[in-house]
Every structure is written in structure tokens, then in C-alpha cells.
Enzyme design. Structure first.
Site, PDB file in Angstrom:
ATOM      1  N   GLU A  48      21.977   2.651  -3.162  1.00  2.00           N
ATOM      2  CA  GLU A  48      21.222   3.848  -2.847  1.00  2.00           C
ATOM      3  C   GLU A  48      22.095   4.790  -2.025  1.00  2.00           C
ATOM      4  OE1 GLU A  48      17.377   5.003  -0.053  1.00  2.00           O
ATOM      5  OE2 GLU A  48      17.899   2.912  -0.365  1.00  2.00           O
ATOM      6  N   HIS A  85      18.770  -3.299   9.411  1.00  2.00           N
ATOM      7  CA  HIS A  85      18.523  -2.065   8.677  1.00  2.00           C
ATOM      8  C   HIS A  85      19.400  -0.961   9.247  1.00  2.00           C
ATOM      9  CE1 HIS A  85      16.515  -0.191   5.504  1.00  2.00           C
ATOM     10  NE2 HIS A  85      15.327  -0.010   5.994  1.00  2.00           N
TER      11      HIS A  85
END
Length: 88
Positions: A48, A85
Site C-alpha cells: 500500500e 503500526h
């Protein structure tokens, strides 16, 4: 084949994973090998393109919560983060 460049402390994180989480380390190695041989913007881990303040960087999933953050050019893949993350 592109070379791999570990930025900052990502090499230490890579080595730590080798002994603490073998399954995650194996998945990371598989993704890195695939990025070296093929298009780093396609393949395993749902690549992504990141946006906003991380524009120009890419992310791939290593597990449900863990990611690898990287950039690439014609010669190299630069790994900036492994694990947690985006801002961990």
C-alpha cells in the site's frame, strides 16, 4: 535484483525477530525476497502506498498488527520500520 538497505535501527529489529518471533521473521524474509526479485509495489502483504506525511513510502503486512515500511528505487529497497503500526 535490488539490494536491501536497513535504515536506522531496523537491522537490530530484524535480528531481534530472528530469536523472539520465528514465524514473523520467516514471513518478513519471504516478503523481502519477493520485493528483491519482483516489483516492490506488488505481491505478498498487500502493498500500500502511504499518504500524507508518509507520502513516498510503502507498507506491507507482516501479520494482523505488524507492518514493514519501505521505499524503493531501481537499485535498492530501503527499510525504515519493522513491526507495530505506522507510528509505533
Amino acid at each position: 535484483m535490488r539490494s536491501i538497505v536497513f535504515e536506522g535501527k531496523t537491522w537490530q529489529k530484524y535480528e531481534k525477530l530472528r530469536s523472539t518471533d520465528k514465524k514473523l521473521h520467516k514471513n518478513l524474509c519471504r516478503i523481502i525476497q519477493e520485493m528483491q526479485r519482483n516489483d516492490p509495489a506488488r505481491g505478498l502483504g498487500k502493498p500500500e502506498a502511504l499518504r500524507n506525511n508518509l507520502s513516498g513510502f510503502w507498507s506491507r503486512r507482516l501479520s494482523h498488527k505488524d507492518r514493514i515500511i519501505y521505499k524503493f528505487d531501481d537499485k535498492s529497497i530501503y527499510i525504515f520500520a519493522i513491526g507495530g503500526h505506522y507510528n509505533e
